[in-house]
Write a protein that holds these residues in place. Structure first.
Motif, short mmCIF file in Angstrom:
data_model
loop_
_atom_site.label_atom_id
_atom_site.label_comp_id
_atom_site.label_asym_id
_atom_site.label_seq_id
_atom_site.Cartn_x
_atom_site.Cartn_y
_atom_site.Cartn_z
N GLU A 368 66.95 57.76 51.57
CA GLU A 368 65.81 58.25 52.34
C GLU A 368 64.87 57.11 52.71
OE1 GLU A 368 62.55 61.90 52.37
OE2 GLU A 368 63.90 61.66 50.65
N ASN A 369 64.70 56.14 51.82
CA ASN A 369 63.92 54.95 52.17
C ASN A 369 64.52 54.23 53.37
OD1 ASN A 369 61.57 53.77 50.33
ND2 ASN A 369 62.87 55.06 49.03
N ILE A 370 65.85 54.07 53.37
CA ILE A 370 66.50 53.44 54.51
C ILE A 370 66.25 54.24 55.78
CG2 ILE A 370 68.75 52.86 55.53
CD1 ILE A 370 67.95 50.84 53.47
N ALA A 371 66.30 55.57 55.69
CA ALA A 371 66.06 56.42 56.86
C ALA A 371 64.66 56.20 57.41
CB ALA A 371 66.27 57.88 56.50
N LEU A 372 63.67 56.10 56.52
CA LEU A 372 62.30 55.84 56.98
C LEU A 372 62.19 54.48 57.65
CD1 LEU A 372 59.24 56.30 57.18
CD2 LEU A 372 59.06 55.40 54.84
N LEU A 373 62.76 53.46 57.03
CA LEU A 373 62.63 52.12 57.60
C LEU A 373 63.38 52.01 58.92
CD1 LEU A 373 62.76 49.88 54.40
CD2 LEU A 373 60.86 51.14 55.42
N ARG A 374 64.50 52.72 59.03
CA ARG A 374 65.19 52.77 60.32
C ARG A 374 64.32 53.41 61.39
NH1 ARG A 374 71.54 54.46 59.05
NH2 ARG A 374 72.35 52.37 59.54
N ALA A 375 63.59 54.45 61.03
CA ALA A 375 62.70 55.11 62.00
C ALA A 375 61.58 54.18 62.43
CB ALA A 375 62.13 56.39 61.39
N ILE A 376 61.05 53.39 61.50
CA ILE A 376 60.01 52.42 61.86
C ILE A 376 60.58 51.39 62.83
CG2 ILE A 376 58.50 50.61 60.98
CD1 ILE A 376 58.33 52.23 58.35
N ALA A 377 61.78 50.89 62.52
CA ALA A 377 62.40 49.89 63.40
C ALA A 377 62.70 50.47 64.78
CB ALA A 377 63.67 49.35 62.75
N ALA A 378 63.15 51.72 64.82
CA ALA A 378 63.52 52.35 66.09
C ALA A 378 62.33 52.52 67.01
CB ALA A 378 64.17 53.71 65.83
N ALA A 379 61.12 52.52 66.46
CA ALA A 379 59.93 52.66 67.29
C ALA A 379 59.74 51.47 68.22
CB ALA A 379 58.70 52.82 66.39
N PHE A 380 60.47 50.39 67.98
CA PHE A 380 60.35 49.18 68.80
C PHE A 380 61.38 49.12 69.93
CE2 PHE A 380 58.45 47.94 64.76
CZ PHE A 380 57.26 47.37 65.17
N ASP A 381 62.10 50.19 70.16
CA ASP A 381 63.19 50.15 71.14
C ASP A 381 62.73 49.75 72.53
OD1 ASP A 381 65.24 50.62 69.42
OD2 ASP A 381 65.43 52.75 69.88
N THR A 382 61.49 50.01 72.86
CA THR A 382 60.98 49.65 74.19
C THR A 382 60.34 48.27 74.23
OG1 THR A 382 58.85 50.73 73.71
CG2 THR A 382 60.56 52.09 74.75
N ILE A 383 60.33 47.57 73.08
CA ILE A 383 59.70 46.25 73.02
C ILE A 383 60.80 45.19 73.04
CG2 ILE A 383 58.19 44.71 71.69
CD1 ILE A 383 57.02 47.23 70.40
N PRO A 384 60.79 44.22 73.97
CA PRO A 384 61.83 43.19 74.00
C PRO A 384 61.82 42.35 72.73
CG PRO A 384 60.34 43.01 75.91
CD PRO A 384 59.79 44.04 75.01
N THR A 385 63.00 41.96 72.29
CA THR A 385 63.15 41.13 71.10
C THR A 385 63.41 39.69 71.51
OG1 THR A 385 64.02 42.96 69.82
CG2 THR A 385 64.52 40.76 69.03
N THR A 386 62.68 38.75 70.90
CA THR A 386 62.91 37.33 71.15
C THR A 386 63.14 36.64 69.82
OG1 THR A 386 60.54 36.91 71.09
CG2 THR A 386 61.52 37.27 73.24
N PRO A 387 64.00 35.63 69.77
CA PRO A 387 64.23 34.94 68.49
C PRO A 387 63.02 34.14 68.05
CG PRO A 387 65.34 33.79 70.29
CD PRO A 387 64.78 35.06 70.86
N LEU A 388 62.90 33.98 66.73
CA LEU A 388 61.83 33.15 66.18
C LEU A 388 62.16 31.69 66.40
CD1 LEU A 388 59.21 33.29 64.43
CD2 LEU A 388 60.68 33.01 62.44
#
Length: 389
Positions: A368-388
């Motif tokens: 269930e912890n993984i499910a929550l953290l996946r939901a937090i990460a999924a909230a960024f689907d509209t934000i472009p990802t760039t490498p550090l």
């Protein structure tokens, strides 16, 4: 302050533990790793709110209720290397060194990779008993370092926190002076053919800790300080729990701040590179995050008496799916979770009071912890990802 031992903490009894997990350096024997001489602070990004709900087992669940139920003391969310959410409750705080529990295992894995690159370890296909002292015919006699990294040594083991007589509870009892950590490892008993069964086993990581000490000729405290604390730019002192001989509790004994825990996630998200330095070899990171045999695939690893719906690499848990997620996970719901496809690293530090009272998901709530953290990460689907950089 008078020191106590692990047994006196009454773990896995349903008692609240957040008052202990924030102060182990004050109540248990430790060694200290001083903060980096060149501290690295994450940039601040645009602040985001956590999603109000997440889905688990077909139900819509409340994020706030889950954080409260699991006595969450820290949630730190990074997007593309910048902090976008930072929450502390109960006894948590930006400057609080919290107990890692098994999140420490992933730090040990990183150190093994560094020692391999340094030439202190010749090959992970060598027998771990070529380096550490074990009794003839015992669990680690002739077993490859690779199999130990993958929790596949074949050692007999029960990681049942609800059973006072289980192997993991006996391992914890070494911290009360029943025997030394090294003696415990040297006398473990074989059960199955190495490389065929992934059985989650904290003794494996303690064996890897002994390997590092023997191979490098240095303490874990000293080696980790040079190889991880300094180059990662730890902002605060960190501590290892130690036994009566000064040997570090490699399987679970790190005490660090949430921001410094996050640096391992960011390091692996960026293939071993952080702050423009290649700290862990890129090929080691890739190998560590791959379940490269059938017995390591999600649903195959055995935890206590049941299969676990995550895969396993080199001391990292691997959620099922196509995004390449990975997580360090410790008891009482400590997590360093990474979704590299979204550029997200999340640290959750907790003291779930029900943890270990049974070995069921309903009390331990790891998936269930993984499910929550996946939901937090999924909230960024509209934000472009760039490498550090």
């Amino acid at each position: 302050m008078t020191q106590v031992n692990m047994i006196e903490l009454a773990l896995f009894t349903g008692q609240a533990q957040y008052g202990n997990f924030c102060r182990f350096k004050d109540i248990l024997p430790v060694s200290c790793m001083a903060a980096s001489s060149a501290p690295y602070a994450f940039a601040d990004g645009p602040a985001i709110a956590l999603p109000k709900t997440y889905r688990f087992e077909g139900e819509e669940k409340s994020t706030e209720a889950f954080l409260a139920d699991t006595d969450t003391s820290a949630v730190l969310v990074l997007k593309d290397g910048a902090v976008v959410h930072e929450l502390y409750r109960l006894t948590g705080g930006r400057d609080v060194q919290w107990i890692s529990w098994s999140v420490a295992k992933s730090f040990i894995s990183a150190l093994v990779g560094i020692a391999l690159a340094d030439g202190a370890i010749r090959s992970i296909d060598e027998a771990i008993s070529d380096y550490i002292t074990v009794e003839p015919g015992s669990a680690y006699d002739g077993v490859s370092i690779r199999d130990v990294l993958q929790m596949s040594s074949g050692a007999r083991w029960s990681e049942d926190y609800s059973d006072p007589g289980s192997d993991v509870m006996r391992l914890g009892a070494t911290m009360a002076g029943v025997m030394t950590l090294d003696t415990f490892v040297a006398t473990m008993v074989p059960e199955s053919k190495p490389g065929t069964v992934c059985r989650y086993n904290s003794g494996e990581t303690q064996a890897l800790g002994a390997l590092l000490v023997k191979a490098t000729g240095r303490s874990l405290t000293d080696y980790m300080h040079e190889k991880l604390v300094e180059p990662l730019g730890f902002e605060a002192d960190a501590y290892w729990l130690v036994d009566g001989t000064g040997m570090e509790m490699a399987f679970a004994g790190l005490n660090m701040t949430a921001r410094d825990f996050a640096k391992l996630g960011e390091l692996y998200r960026n293939s071993g590179l952080l702050n423009r330095r290649q700290i862990v070899p890129e090929d080691w990171v890739k190998a560590s995050l791959r379940a490269d045999a059938p017995h390591l695939q999600p649903g195959q690893p055995i935890l206590a008496d049941h299969s676990f719906d995550l895969g396993y690499g080199y001391q990292w848990w691997l959620p099922d799916g196509e995004r390449g997620e990975f997580s360090a996970i410790g008891i009482y719901n400590q997590l360093v979770y990474v979704d590299p496809s979204r550029g997200v690293t999340i640290v959750k530090l907790s003291a779930n009071p029900a943890y270990g009272t049974t070995m069921e998901e309903g009390t331990n709530r790891e998936l269930e912890n993984i499910a929550l953290l996946r939901a937090i990460a999924a909230a960024f689907d509209t934000i472009p990802t760039t490498p550090l950089a």
